[in-house]
Design a protein around this motif. Structure first.
Motif, mmCIF file in Angstrom:
data_model
loop_
_atom_site.group_PDB
_atom_site.id
_atom_site.type_symbol
_atom_site.label_atom_id
_atom_site.label_comp_id
_atom_site.label_asym_id
_atom_site.label_seq_id
_atom_site.Cartn_x
_atom_site.Cartn_y
_atom_site.Cartn_z
ATOM 1 N N ASN A 60 0.810 -1.216 0.000
ATOM 2 C CA ASN A 60 0.000 0.000 0.000
ATOM 3 C C ASN A 60 0.846 1.269 0.000
ATOM 4 N N PHE A 107 0.972 3.678 -3.027
ATOM 5 C CA PHE A 107 -0.196 4.514 -3.304
ATOM 6 C C PHE A 107 0.079 5.951 -2.897
ATOM 7 N N LYS A 123 0.217 -1.188 -5.318
ATOM 8 C CA LYS A 123 -0.903 -0.352 -5.732
ATOM 9 C C LYS A 123 -0.368 0.846 -6.528
ATOM 10 N N ARG A 165 -1.742 7.183 -6.171
ATOM 11 C CA ARG A 165 -2.992 7.936 -6.236
ATOM 12 C C ARG A 165 -2.899 9.102 -7.211
ATOM 13 N N GLN A 221 -6.561 0.990 -7.903
ATOM 14 C CA GLN A 221 -7.763 1.189 -7.090
ATOM 15 C C GLN A 221 -8.382 2.522 -7.495
#
Length: 283
Positions: free
Chosen positions: A43, A46, A71, A74, A109
């Motif tokens: 994670n 991200f 991931k 963002r 995601q």
């Protein structure tokens, strides 16, 4: 291996004394974690992209057979549209390549604001990803993706491209009288669970309750699904979260125990093969 199990992170100080031997240094967390579990959700990427030196260190600190499922940042997935950020996504992939055999499927995601109205944007992004080289999985959070005709449209797109589906199960934390997410900075979305795969692999994110008894009926359901998928040759990456992060490793270990007791032929958990004396002698 066709079954991997782990948590969302490795750098958690609260695991010292149980998952990590007493006195384990922060710098050694990944080394120790990777000798207890077989995968990590990663994670961390991200929020920030590691430099090349860090990525190389991740590869050298982890044993053969351990895989990172990272991931996408963002800054790529949470900026309204995906297509303008295709060059950034490919650059991120290149940054991760030094992981070599430790690089497992990556996943994107998408935020709750990313709706089926953006299907063409999503298609362009997925088509640009070198899927045959590094597998990619997708997690959607807008509620309309779980309704027809959008559900079928997304499934068809993922199947045609060989993109995996991230299966998110938050049911345990929304079960029972207490709310284990009260102290959490970010509440997990309450979305329908999909027991379907769209590629030869899948990522399962199981948001467990701190009380094992609450998790048991949901874990039993997953065992049934996993048994079917393993027989079909599907590679499974199972990640156990918990709002009380201290509990995540033990909940994952408990699920591994249930799998073995159910007769599933899954690889042994490295953590279980370490005696207490061996754990401590490593450090």
């Amino acid at each position: 291996m066709n079954f991997y199990i782990g948590c969302a992170v490795w750098a958690y100080k609260g695991w010292v004394g149980e998952l990590y031997p007493p006195g384990t240094r922060n710098a050694d967390f990944l080394n120790v974690y990777s000798r207890r579990f077989t995968t990590v959700e990663g994670n961390t990427t991200f929020y920030a992209v590691p430099n090349a030196e860090t990525v190389t260190r991740w590869a050298t600190e982890t044993p053969l057979g351990f895989e990172f499922c990272l991931k996408l940042p963002r800054d790529i997935t949470h900026q309204k549209l995906l297509q303008p950020h295709i060059p950034d996504a490919l650059a991120f992939l290149e940054r991760m390549r030094p992981l070599g055999k430790h690089l497992g499927p990556m996943f994107a995601q998408l935020p709750p604001s990313y709706s089926p109205a953006l299907l063409d944007d999503l298609r362009a992004f997925l088509e640009a990803w070198p899927r045959q080289d590094v597998p990619l999985a997708l997690e959607v959070r807008h509620g309309d993706w779980f309704k027809e005709p959008h559900l079928s449209n997304l499934t068809k797109l993922l199947e045609n491209l060989g993109v995996g589906r991230v299966l998110l199960d938050t049911r345990p934390v929304y079960t029972g009288e207490d709310d284990p997410q009260l102290a959490s900075e970010r509440r997990k979305p309450q979305l329908p669970v999909q027991f379907s795969v769209t590629a030869n692999f899948t990522l399962i994110r199981f948001i467990s309750h701190p009380q094992l008894s609450v998790n048991q009926p949901f874990m039993a359901e997953w065992i049934t699904q996993i048994q079917q998928w393993l027989k079909a040759g599907i590679n499974i990456y199972f990640f156990v979260h918990c709002p009380t992060e201290d509990m995540s490793p033990n909940n994952a270990r408990y699920f591994q125990q249930l799998l073995e007791e159910s007769g599933l032929e899954v690889p042994p958990l490295p953590w279980n093969n370490l005696s207490e004396s061996n754990q401590l002698s490593l450090w």
